[in-house]
Design a protein around this motif. Structure first.
Motif, PDB file in Angstrom:
ATOM      1  N   ASP A  27       0.848  -1.190   0.000  1.00 18.75           N
ATOM      2  CA  ASP A  27       0.000   0.000   0.000  1.00 18.75           C
ATOM      3  C   ASP A  27       0.887   1.245   0.000  1.00 18.75           C
ATOM      4  O   ASP A  27       1.640   1.491   0.950  1.00 18.75           O
ATOM      5  N   ALA A  28       0.812   2.017  -1.080  1.00 17.79           N
ATOM      6  CA  ALA A  28       1.695   3.172  -1.243  1.00 17.79           C
ATOM      7  C   ALA A  28       1.506   4.213  -0.137  1.00 17.79           C
ATOM      8  O   ALA A  28       2.441   4.929   0.216  1.00 17.79           O
ATOM      9  N   GLY A  29       0.299   4.288   0.432  1.00 18.60           N
ATOM     10  CA  GLY A  29       0.029   5.228   1.511  1.00 18.60           C
ATOM     11  C   GLY A  29       0.921   4.926   2.716  1.00 18.60           C
ATOM     12  O   GLY A  29       1.425   5.830   3.387  1.00 18.60           O
ATOM     13  N   TYR A  30       1.107   3.645   2.985  1.00 14.20           N
ATOM     14  CA  TYR A  30       1.980   3.209   4.080  1.00 14.20           C
ATOM     15  C   TYR A  30       3.444   3.271   3.631  1.00 14.20           C
ATOM     16  O   TYR A  30       4.339   3.597   4.402  1.00 14.20           O
ATOM     17  N   GLY A  31       3.660   2.947   2.367  1.00  8.77           N
ATOM     18  CA  GLY A  31       5.025   2.884   1.825  1.00  8.77           C
ATOM     19  C   GLY A  31       5.736   4.226   1.830  1.00  8.77           C
ATOM     20  O   GLY A  31       6.960   4.281   1.737  1.00  8.77           O
ATOM     21  N   ALA A  32       4.965   5.320   1.962  1.00  5.40           N
ATOM     22  CA  ALA A  32       5.543   6.664   1.949  1.00  5.40           C
ATOM     23  C   ALA A  32       6.600   6.867   3.032  1.00  5.40           C
ATOM     24  O   ALA A  32       7.480   7.710   2.887  1.00  5.40           O
ATOM     25  N   SER A 114      -1.560   1.384  13.222  1.00  2.00           N
ATOM     26  CA  SER A 114      -1.542   1.070  11.787  1.00  2.00           C
ATOM     27  C   SER A 114      -2.933   0.918  11.181  1.00  2.00           C
ATOM     28  O   SER A 114      -3.093   0.344  10.113  1.00  2.00           O
ATOM     29  N   GLU A 115      -3.969   1.448  11.880  1.00  2.00           N
ATOM     30  CA  GLU A 115      -5.332   1.235  11.351  1.00  2.00           C
ATOM     31  C   GLU A 115      -5.591   1.963  10.036  1.00  2.00           C
ATOM     32  O   GLU A 115      -6.423   1.540   9.245  1.00  2.00           O
ATOM     33  N   ASN A 116      -4.884   3.066   9.792  1.00  2.00           N
ATOM     34  CA  ASN A 116      -4.953   3.668   8.459  1.00  2.00           C
ATOM     35  C   ASN A 116      -3.632   4.361   8.148  1.00  2.00           C
ATOM     36  O   ASN A 116      -2.803   4.576   9.040  1.00  2.00           O
ATOM     37  N   ALA A 117      -3.437   4.670   6.851  1.00  2.00           N
ATOM     38  CA  ALA A 117      -2.138   5.199   6.419  1.00  2.00           C
ATOM     39  C   ALA A 117      -1.816   6.541   7.089  1.00  2.00           C
ATOM     40  O   ALA A 117      -0.655   6.834   7.373  1.00  2.00           O
ATOM     41  N   GLY A 118      -2.854   7.343   7.369  1.00  2.00           N
ATOM     42  CA  GLY A 118      -2.639   8.649   7.982  1.00  2.00           C
ATOM     43  C   GLY A 118      -1.986   8.551   9.359  1.00  2.00           C
ATOM     44  O   GLY A 118      -0.942   9.162   9.604  1.00  2.00           O
ATOM     45  N   VAL A 119      -2.589   7.777  10.264  1.00  2.17           N
ATOM     46  CA  VAL A 119      -2.011   7.648  11.607  1.00  2.17           C
ATOM     47  C   VAL A 119      -0.698   6.883  11.543  1.00  2.17           C
ATOM     48  O   VAL A 119       0.224   7.141  12.318  1.00  2.17           O
ATOM     49  N   TYR A 120      -0.618   5.964  10.613  1.00  2.00           N
ATOM     50  CA  TYR A 120       0.614   5.178  10.477  1.00  2.00           C
ATOM     51  C   TYR A 120       1.807   6.092  10.168  1.00  2.00           C
ATOM     52  O   TYR A 120       2.832   6.050  10.850  1.00  2.00           O
ATOM     53  N   CYS A 121       1.661   6.936   9.152  1.00  2.00           N
ATOM     54  CA  CYS A 121       2.762   7.828   8.761  1.00  2.00           C
ATOM     55  C   CYS A 121       3.107   8.800   9.889  1.00  2.00           C
ATOM     56  O   CYS A 121       4.271   9.091  10.144  1.00  2.00           O
ATOM     57  N   GLU A 122       2.076   9.274  10.566  1.00  2.00           N
ATOM     58  CA  GLU A 122       2.271  10.183  11.694  1.00  2.00           C
ATOM     59  C   GLU A 122       3.076   9.492  12.816  1.00  2.00           C
ATOM     60  O   GLU A 122       4.038  10.055  13.348  1.00  2.00           O
TER      61      GLU A 122
END
Ligand code: ZN
Length: 140
Positions: A27-32, A114-122
């Motif tokens: 998932d590119a959102g996480y891969g960032a 890790s429930e969504n890419a937003g909180v994950y990246c944060e």
């Protein structure tokens, strides 16, 4: 048993790291934030690194977080250095001995949601910043 290097309970850090890498590759959102995940995890688990490798990873993290260099640019710099044979040291350790003796950190990979890419990246970024801050105080 807690991890002898980052202090994570039940040695769950390695499992979590492996799960996160799968997420990041699918998932590119996480891969960032992949570049941060790897460097931060390696800094906390110095038995995987040589002394030079540990300093190198710390410097990479500093370039990402403090100097705010884009990952693509840093990847290019690394590639150029390796291609030109300028890097004369090994990054990965074979003896498995930690190169730093720190075993307690304010944050570990278990603090990352890790429930969504937003909180994950944060959370990956917050973990990376916290680890860099502590790593900068280590004389090696
Ligand atoms: Zn650990």
């Amino acid at each position: 048993m807690n991890c002898l290097e980052c202090g994570a309970s039940d040695n769950l850090c390695q499992t979590r790291f492996d799960e996160f890498l799968v997420l990041e590759f699918t998932d590119a959102g996480y891969g960032a934030v992949h570049h941060l995940t790897v460097a931060t995890y390696m800094l906390q688990h110095s038995s995987k690194l040589t002394r030079e490798g540990w300093m190198y990873e710390r410097d990479l993290l500093r370039q990402f977080l403090v100097e705010k260099k884009p990952p693509a640019l840093i990847r290019k710099q690394i590639k150029d250095t390796v291609d030109s044979g300028k890097r004369t040291f090994k990054i990965k350790s074979k003896d498995g001995k930690p190169v730093i003796n720190k075993t307690m950190w304010r944050k570990t990979i278990l603090d990352v949601r890790s429930e969504n890419a937003g909180v994950y990246c944060e959370d990956i970024t917050a973990w990376a910043r916290s680890v860099l801050e502590e790593a900068e105080t280590i004389a090696i």
